[in-house]
Design an enzyme around this catalytic site. Structure first.
Site, PDB file in Angstrom:
ATOM      1  CB  CYS B 180     -15.067  -0.396   3.112  1.00 60.25           C
ATOM      2  SG  CYS B 180     -14.777   0.670   1.703  1.00 60.25           S
ATOM      3  CG  HIS B 320     -10.883  -0.358   7.144  1.00 59.33           C
ATOM      4  ND1 HIS B 320     -11.729  -1.285   6.568  1.00 59.33           N
ATOM      5  CD2 HIS B 320     -10.837   0.673   6.276  1.00 59.33           C
ATOM      6  CE1 HIS B 320     -12.157  -0.819   5.404  1.00 59.33           C
ATOM      7  NE2 HIS B 320     -11.633   0.361   5.199  1.00 59.33           N
ATOM      8  CB  THR B 324      -5.196   5.208   1.768  1.00 54.74           C
ATOM      9  OG1 THR B 324      -6.040   5.014   2.886  1.00 54.74           O
ATOM     10  CG2 THR B 324      -5.754   4.456   0.575  1.00 54.74           C
ATOM     11  CD  GLU B 331      -7.818   0.780  11.260  1.00 54.78           C
ATOM     12  OE1 GLU B 331      -7.393   0.793  10.089  1.00 54.78           O
ATOM     13  OE2 GLU B 331      -8.408  -0.197  11.774  1.00 54.78           O
ATOM     14  CE  LYS B 352      -9.515  -3.409   3.727  1.00 54.03           C
ATOM     15  NZ  LYS B 352      -9.827  -3.564   5.163  1.00 54.03           N
ATOM     16  CG  HIS B 357     -10.432  -2.293   0.512  1.00 58.71           C
ATOM     17  ND1 HIS B 357     -11.556  -2.933   0.974  1.00 58.71           N
ATOM     18  CD2 HIS B 357     -10.488  -1.024   0.997  1.00 58.71           C
ATOM     19  CE1 HIS B 357     -12.269  -2.083   1.698  1.00 58.71           C
ATOM     20  NE2 HIS B 357     -11.641  -0.916   1.726  1.00 58.71           N
ATOM     21  CG  PHE B 416     -15.482   5.372  -0.267  1.00 54.97           C
ATOM     22  CD1 PHE B 416     -14.197   5.519   0.199  1.00 54.97           C
ATOM     23  CD2 PHE B 416     -15.760   5.729  -1.573  1.00 54.97           C
ATOM     24  CE1 PHE B 416     -13.204   6.012  -0.628  1.00 54.97           C
ATOM     25  CE2 PHE B 416     -14.780   6.219  -2.412  1.00 54.97           C
ATOM     26  CZ  PHE B 416     -13.501   6.369  -1.930  1.00 54.97           C
TER      27      PHE B 416
END
Lengths: 315, 433
Positions: B180, B320, B324, B331, B352, B357, B416
């Site tokens: 990502c 970002h 989730t 963040e 997003k 995403h 990730f």
């Protein structure tokens, strides 16, 4: 200008785990004895030679069991090579984790046929055609969630960062020799420009996995007289002054990495001895120079990129 | 004196349309590009929604056989052509860098099962309970080794190869697979290379699509995706108390970068200047961020140091923001930690929420959304944010766009595997020239 030196080397190759078997085999002029893949028996590639790393399961004993479940063969090879290089250069004792960067390449994604087969089998409809709906309903239940980690191409170097606790910059490129050459170049620049104090540069590739072998043969990316080999190598780079200050042994000075984007035919000077190792090839070539088992320093990559380096070995 | 690096061309393919203008107009109106999956029959999946590119994406037909194998190549080609045309460039010079980010090769299960779209003749099973796929593996291999067969895989550097066919050889070409963070890293690396004088121009960005059965299924198994299939437009809810996971999207974004001097000499439009880049590794877990946000903080701090700016000099943040639980909370805390008290009045954009995403393309597409903040004088809203989640407190832009006259925007991307990347872009005003 402060020179950049190579202080650690880690190698996993069809000669064995570690740089010792690599050095002794190449030093004696030995060649890898490729085997055949049991997965490809009864196929047209039943007798196609493939270079595999012997006793890889023994090397796994030194790795975290939980992480191991998420690791592809390439990740295991990369981790073993990266650990060997990092330990030889004692980088974790001499540098802050935030000041160590990883600049690496990975190869073509190798899907495991055995794990895929059960899952795919569950997705056939009554006419024996693939059904996405059935895949969602039944196929996914047969899929190990951890398989995702085994196919994402950034995972091998990321797992290495977790194993070693490295927290600096990273750059992970894919998939051929030219991309690892560029990663090596980037690592050299990062040390030179003081972006990092130490760069771990390297690659691991498993072109001798069944699906990748089929693809390489299909597309003509491997000649009839060549064979693919799984391998990985990592090197540690740092400034000469720092190595000298710490009494750290160095193999020599890496003066320059030259990369030219062209369209020549691929040529790997170690291919006869080792097999084609693709992403790992440029790193292995530089490592072989450091270890004094080859003089060759030029490689033409699969996509025509030419790679050359100027390295002065300590004698 | 270090060279100044500016953006002179942009191109974008997103779930909100093909081109930068439709992308921005939809963002400004708060329209969502997230809907029920139409690319394949997702009725057997728990996850049935995504940010799909719905328009036909034009690309040179000579590349049709590649695009047939991997649809995301069309996004890459289209966005690259937009950006090159925008920058009025027809070819790469020797000192050009081509750096594209993406995530994973596309695995077409239909093809893996059948060799092609046409069912090939299966061998009859010999024993009860025998595995059909294994029994036919040999004939499948034979199929792929036949000259007329479609390629079994499509290497990720194919996009670079095709872009070079359009514009000639670049001095260096890189395919970044930093998950990502891939396209943000591609942009940041290109910026550093031009600044240091290694290259004079770069085409960089990212392209991606995981909207296929294996991609959606793999993420579903990891529990990373929202299953709010009934409320697609509000399914991706970065920083909301009711957030339930990410929503996958697809697309591409490309930028042309040059030195300020070259851009001025050619009289080009300047979208913005890249002034800072930082990258770090979490070294924590493969699928979860360090709960202390150490990697995210390091990435942002490095970008500030690189830009020689103070936290108070940041006038907006593009997060970002995946939607989730853990990612958003970590963040938000990291942003507060880096900005200090100025976080209370630093507007935060979370793109997003409207497009999902885009994985390897996410950073570049969201970067273009931020760049529009300079050109349009406003930042788009987080389209699905209603109640800020506990620990997610920031100056989120909600409901409608906010007027923006700031100079510096910080853009985060966290991948990730623990790869983090942060860029800082700056508005170029006449007095800066």
């Amino acid at each position: 200008m402060n020179d950049v030196v190579i202080t650690g080397i880690g190698i996993v190759s069809p000669f064995g785990i570690g740089k010792e078997p690599f050095v002794s085999a190449l030093g004696m002029g030995a060649r890898v004895k490729p085997g055949c893949l049991p997965e490809l028996r009864e196929t047209p590639l039943a007798e196609a030679p493939a270079g595999l790393v012997p006793n890889l399961e023994n090397g796994c004993q030194n790795l975290d069991r939980k992480l191991l479940k998420c690791m592809s063969t390439a990740a295991i090879i990369g981790c073993l090579a990266g650990k060997e290089a990092a330990e030889e250069a004692s980088i974790l004792n001499r540098f802050a984790p935030e000041r160590i960067g990883i600049y690496a390449a990975t190869g073509l994604t190798a899907a495991r046929m055995d794990s895929a087969s059960k899952m795919l089998n569950a997705c056939l409809d009554s006419e024996k055609k693939f059904s996405a709906k059935l895949f969602g309903q039944a196929g996914l239940k047969l899929m190990n969630p951890l398989e995702s980690f085994k196919i994402l191409p950034n995972m091998p170097p990321c797992i290495l960062s977790i194993v070693l606790g490295i927290k600096g910059p990273s750059m992970i490129l894919n998939p051929w020799e030219g991309q690892s050459a560029c990663a090596m170049w980037e690592g050299l620049e990062a040390v030179r420009t003081r972006e990092v104090d130490c760069a771990l540069i390297g690659a691991a590739d498993t072109p001798s996995s069944p699906s990748t072998m089929v693809y390489l043969k299909q597309m003509g990316f491997i000649a009839d007289d060549e064979f693919p080999s799984a391998a990985g190598a990592y090197l540690t780079l740092e400034l000469r002054d720092k190595a000298a200050k710490d009494n750290q042994h160095s193999y020599g000075v890496l003066h320059e990495i030259e990369i030219k984007n062209g369209s020549q035919q691929a040529h790997d000077p170690l291919a006869k001895e080792l097999g084609r190792t693709y992403a790992a090839a440029p790193v292995l070539l530089l490592a072989a120079n450091c270890l004094g088992v080859t003089q060759g320093h030029a490689l033409v990559c699969t996509r025509g990129i030419s790679f050359n380096f100027k390295f002065a070995r300590n004698v | 004196m270090r060279r100044r690096v500016v953006i002179t061309g942009i191109g974008c393919v997103s779930p909100l349309g093909v081109g930068v203008e439709p992308f921005w107009q939809s963002l400004a109106r708060g329209e969502s590009g997230i809907a029920r999956i139409s690319h394949f029959d997702s009725s057997g999946f728990e996850v049935q929604l995504a940010g799909e590119v719905k328009e036909k994406v034009a690309y040179p037909q000579e590349f049709a056989r590649f695009v047939t194998e991997d649809g995301k190549l069309a996004f890459a080609l289209n966005a690259a052509m937009q950006a090159m045309q925008d920058a009025n460039l027809k070819e790469f010079a020797t000192a050009s860098l081509l750096h594209l980010g993406t995530s994973l090769e596309q695995f077409d299960l239909q093809k893996i099962m059948h060799g092609s779209n046409t069912l090939y003749a299966y061998a009859p099973l010999r024993n009860e309970g025998e595995n059909l796929y294994e029994a036919n593996f040999a004939s499948l291999v034979r199929h792929f080794l036949a000259k007329e067969a479609r390629p079994l895989q499509m290497p990720l550097d194919t996009a670079c190869e095709l872009v070079e066919k359009l514009y000639g050889k670049a001095g260096m070409k890189l395919t970044n697979v930093g998950a990502c963070a891939a396209s943000t890293q591609a942009i940041g690396h290109a910026y550093h290379c031009i600044r240091r004088g290694m290259f004079d121009m770069a085409l960089c960005g990212g392209f991606d699509s995981m909207l296929n059965p294996l991609g959606v299924g793999g993420f579903q198994l990891l529990g990373a995706l929202s299953t709010n299939n009934e409320h697609t437009a509000r399914a991706c809810r970065p920083f909301d108390a009711a957030r339930s996971g990410a929503v996958l999207g697809e697309g591409a974004a490309m930028l042309v970068m040059e030195t300020l001097a070259a851009a001025q000499k050619a009289g080009k439009r300047i979208y913005g200047e890249i002034v800072g880049y930082g990258t770090s590794l979490d070294a924590y877990k493969l699928s979860a961020p360090d709960p202390g946000g150490i990697g995210a903080i390091a990435s942002m701090q490095k970008s500030l140091q690189d830009a020689q700016l103070q936290p108070g000099d940041i006038h907006a943040v593009s997060t970002h923001g995946t939607g989730t639980h853990l990612n958003d909370e970590v963040e938000a805390a990291a942003i507060r930690s880096v900005l200090g008290e100025s976080w209370r009045h630093t507007p935060v954009v979370s793109t997003k929420s409207l497009i999902g995403h885009l994985i390897g393309a996410a950073g570049a597409v969201e970067f273009i959304a931020s760049l529009q903040g300079f050109a349009q004088g406003q930042l788009h809203a987080n389209g699905s944010l209603e109640n800020i989640g506990k620990g997610c407190e920031l100056d989120h832009i909600v409901r409608s766009p906010r007027a923006f006259s700031g100079k510096n925007i910080l853009k985060n991307s966290f991948g990730f595997g623990g790869q983090n990347a942060t860029l800082i872009i700056s508005k170029v005003e006449n007095q800066d020239l």
